[in-house]
Motif scaffolding. Structure first.
Motif, mmCIF file in Angstrom:
data_model
loop_
_atom_site.group_PDB
_atom_site.id
_atom_site.type_symbol
_atom_site.label_atom_id
_atom_site.label_comp_id
_atom_site.label_asym_id
_atom_site.label_seq_id
_atom_site.Cartn_x
_atom_site.Cartn_y
_atom_site.Cartn_z
ATOM 1 N N LYS A 185 12.929 7.871 25.396
ATOM 2 C CA LYS A 185 13.366 9.488 25.942
ATOM 3 C C LYS A 185 12.950 9.770 27.174
ATOM 4 C CE LYS A 185 14.558 11.565 21.547
ATOM 5 N NZ LYS A 185 14.363 12.778 20.481
ATOM 6 N N GLN A 186 13.247 10.791 28.064
ATOM 7 C CA GLN A 186 12.607 11.238 29.239
ATOM 8 C C GLN A 186 11.338 12.236 28.819
ATOM 9 O OE1 GLN A 186 15.612 13.059 31.410
ATOM 10 N NE2 GLN A 186 16.169 11.297 32.555
ATOM 11 N N ARG A 187 10.243 12.398 30.112
ATOM 12 C CA ARG A 187 9.255 13.310 29.605
ATOM 13 C C ARG A 187 10.116 14.593 29.805
ATOM 14 N NH1 ARG A 187 4.204 12.072 33.351
ATOM 15 N NH2 ARG A 187 4.552 10.131 32.212
ATOM 16 N N GLU A 188 9.419 15.417 28.881
ATOM 17 C CA GLU A 188 10.040 16.841 28.743
ATOM 18 C C GLU A 188 8.593 17.962 28.583
ATOM 19 O OE1 GLU A 188 12.024 17.489 25.013
ATOM 20 O OE2 GLU A 188 10.229 17.083 23.963
ATOM 21 N N LEU A 189 9.101 19.155 29.271
ATOM 22 C CA LEU A 189 7.906 20.255 29.284
ATOM 23 C C LEU A 189 7.681 20.769 27.839
ATOM 24 C CD1 LEU A 189 7.657 23.278 31.485
ATOM 25 C CD2 LEU A 189 8.057 23.497 29.047
ATOM 26 N N VAL A 190 6.450 20.662 27.645
ATOM 27 C CA VAL A 190 6.091 21.291 26.242
ATOM 28 C C VAL A 190 5.847 22.673 26.551
ATOM 29 C CG1 VAL A 190 4.409 21.201 24.182
ATOM 30 C CG2 VAL A 190 5.182 19.071 25.321
ATOM 31 N N ALA A 191 4.610 22.809 27.369
ATOM 32 C CA ALA A 191 4.073 24.365 27.567
ATOM 33 C C ALA A 191 3.238 24.336 28.927
ATOM 34 C CB ALA A 191 3.199 24.741 26.291
ATOM 35 N N THR A 192 3.529 25.461 29.546
ATOM 36 C CA THR A 192 2.782 25.604 30.863
ATOM 37 C C THR A 192 2.027 27.015 30.928
ATOM 38 O OG1 THR A 192 4.540 26.529 32.062
ATOM 39 C CG2 THR A 192 4.221 23.853 32.001
ATOM 40 N N ARG A 193 0.830 27.002 31.702
ATOM 41 C CA ARG A 193 0.217 28.227 31.908
ATOM 42 C C ARG A 193 -0.190 28.350 33.297
ATOM 43 N NH1 ARG A 193 -2.361 31.810 27.824
ATOM 44 N NH2 ARG A 193 -3.709 33.234 29.012
ATOM 45 N N THR A 194 -0.025 29.547 33.665
ATOM 46 C CA THR A 194 -0.409 29.890 35.113
ATOM 47 C C THR A 194 -1.827 30.316 35.130
ATOM 48 O OG1 THR A 194 0.501 32.211 35.062
ATOM 49 C CG2 THR A 194 2.016 30.623 35.778
ATOM 50 N N SER A 195 -2.306 30.426 36.540
ATOM 51 C CA SER A 195 -3.778 30.829 36.500
ATOM 52 C C SER A 195 -3.961 32.433 36.059
ATOM 53 C CB SER A 195 -4.374 30.556 37.871
ATOM 54 O OG SER A 195 -3.491 31.283 38.713
ATOM 55 N N GLY A 196 -2.827 32.978 36.266
ATOM 56 C CA GLY A 196 -2.621 34.494 35.598
ATOM 57 C C GLY A 196 -2.272 34.683 34.242
ATOM 58 N N GLY A 197 -2.009 33.636 33.504
ATOM 59 C CA GLY A 197 -1.825 33.785 32.130
ATOM 60 C C GLY A 197 -0.303 33.768 31.704
ATOM 61 N N GLY A 198 0.463 33.609 32.548
ATOM 62 C CA GLY A 198 1.735 33.681 32.178
ATOM 63 C C GLY A 198 2.044 32.306 31.671
ATOM 64 N N THR A 199 3.014 32.267 30.560
ATOM 65 C CA THR A 199 3.115 31.091 29.555
ATOM 66 C C THR A 199 4.747 30.601 29.761
ATOM 67 O OG1 THR A 199 3.200 32.165 27.664
ATOM 68 C CG2 THR A 199 1.143 31.266 28.372
ATOM 69 N N ASN A 200 4.802 29.335 29.443
ATOM 70 C CA ASN A 200 6.287 28.872 29.227
ATOM 71 C C ASN A 200 6.312 27.859 28.019
ATOM 72 O OD1 ASN A 200 9.062 28.712 29.647
ATOM 73 N ND2 ASN A 200 8.729 27.138 31.138
ATOM 74 N N TYR A 201 7.174 28.181 27.142
ATOM 75 C CA TYR A 201 6.992 27.129 26.034
ATOM 76 C C TYR A 201 8.445 26.490 25.994
ATOM 77 C CZ TYR A 201 2.749 28.784 24.225
ATOM 78 O OH TYR A 201 1.354 29.457 24.114
ATOM 79 N N ALA A 202 8.742 25.075 25.646
ATOM 80 C CA ALA A 202 9.835 24.503 25.137
ATOM 81 C C ALA A 202 10.389 25.277 23.841
ATOM 82 C CB ALA A 202 9.669 22.913 24.938
ATOM 83 N N ASP A 203 11.466 25.437 23.523
ATOM 84 C CA ASP A 203 12.079 26.071 22.479
ATOM 85 C C ASP A 203 11.693 25.244 21.215
ATOM 86 O OD1 ASP A 203 15.464 27.208 23.832
ATOM 87 O OD2 ASP A 203 13.427 28.155 23.955
ATOM 88 N N SER A 204 11.531 23.900 21.380
ATOM 89 C CA SER A 204 11.221 23.318 20.092
ATOM 90 C C SER A 204 9.924 23.614 19.448
ATOM 91 C CB SER A 204 11.411 21.883 20.255
ATOM 92 O OG SER A 204 10.463 21.424 21.250
ATOM 93 N N VAL A 205 8.846 24.011 20.405
ATOM 94 C CA VAL A 205 7.638 24.294 20.106
ATOM 95 C C VAL A 205 7.205 25.749 19.974
ATOM 96 C CG1 VAL A 205 6.907 22.117 20.924
ATOM 97 C CG2 VAL A 205 6.552 24.089 22.173
ATOM 98 N N LYS A 206 8.166 26.667 20.241
ATOM 99 C CA LYS A 206 7.716 28.092 20.085
ATOM 100 C C LYS A 206 7.419 28.392 18.631
ATOM 101 C CE LYS A 206 10.544 29.662 24.159
ATOM 102 N NZ LYS A 206 11.599 30.366 24.434
ATOM 103 N N GLY A 207 6.311 29.226 18.705
ATOM 104 C CA GLY A 207 5.693 29.718 17.315
ATOM 105 C C GLY A 207 5.005 28.727 16.426
ATOM 106 N N ARG A 208 4.882 27.524 16.968
ATOM 107 C CA ARG A 208 3.871 26.501 16.449
ATOM 108 C C ARG A 208 2.744 26.018 17.254
ATOM 109 N NH1 ARG A 208 6.062 21.516 15.529
ATOM 110 N NH2 ARG A 208 7.551 21.546 17.127
ATOM 111 N N PHE A 209 3.277 25.960 18.872
ATOM 112 C CA PHE A 209 2.080 25.437 19.588
ATOM 113 C C PHE A 209 1.664 26.714 20.462
ATOM 114 C CE2 PHE A 209 3.702 21.116 20.323
ATOM 115 C CZ PHE A 209 3.685 20.664 18.892
ATOM 116 N N THR A 210 0.529 26.527 20.865
ATOM 117 C CA THR A 210 0.045 27.668 21.595
ATOM 118 C C THR A 210 -0.867 26.839 22.882
ATOM 119 O OG1 THR A 210 -0.358 29.101 19.930
ATOM 120 C CG2 THR A 210 -1.656 29.717 21.754
ATOM 121 N N ILE A 211 -0.634 27.217 24.073
ATOM 122 C CA ILE A 211 -1.307 26.902 25.221
ATOM 123 C C ILE A 211 -2.320 27.721 25.565
ATOM 124 C CG2 ILE A 211 0.370 27.667 26.925
ATOM 125 C CD1 ILE A 211 -0.377 25.051 28.506
ATOM 126 N N SER A 212 -3.596 27.533 25.869
ATOM 127 C CA SER A 212 -4.616 28.219 26.347
ATOM 128 C C SER A 212 -5.161 27.852 27.509
ATOM 129 C CB SER A 212 -5.494 28.851 25.268
ATOM 130 O OG SER A 212 -6.063 27.616 24.875
#
Length: 122
Positions: A43-70
């Motif tokens: 499979k292709q590489r896919e985004l899991v989660a990102t976090r900006t220096s200001g604290g903004g986050t983005n999650y893949a739908d498949s991991v929302k509610g299960r994964f937490t980026i800090s």
């Protein structure tokens, strides 16, 4: 240059948890976004989660509610807490950051870690 070193991967049963860590080091002027991507076999590489220096986050739908980026900006480190793991989460997980090295501080570059294997057994 900037180096990323990941740790924390391994083998876990479905429903279990793992915590990944990624530390950036080297001649760093600044770091913008940090995050995690994954690539499963065939499979292709896919985004899991990102976090900006200001604290903004983005999650893949498949991991929302299960994964937490800090992130610890002072330590240039990003973490991924993975709970309720599923076999379909099995992949090599790569750390990524957008950073400016001291040698070229006006520009942003994309850096990748070497990857850490996460295997979830059913």
């Amino acid at each position: 240059q900037v180096q990323l070193v990941e740790s924390g991967g391994g083998l876990v049963q479905a429903g279990g948890s793992l915590r990944l860590s990624c530390a950036a080091s080297g001649s760093i002027f600044s770091i913008n976004g940090m995050g995690w991507y994954r690539q499963a076999p065939g499979k292709q590489r896919e985004l899991v989660a990102t976090r900006t220096s200001g604290g903004g986050t983005n999650y893949a739908d498949s991991v929302k509610g299960r994964f937490t980026i800090s992130r610890n900006n002072a330590k240039n480190t990003v973490y991924l807490q993975m709970n309720s793991l599923k076999p379909e989460d099995t992949a090599v997980y790569y750390c990524n950051c957008e950073a400016s090295p001291r040698s070229d501080y006006m520009r942003l570059y994309n850096y990748w870690g070497q990857g850490t294997q996460v295997t979830v057994s059913s």
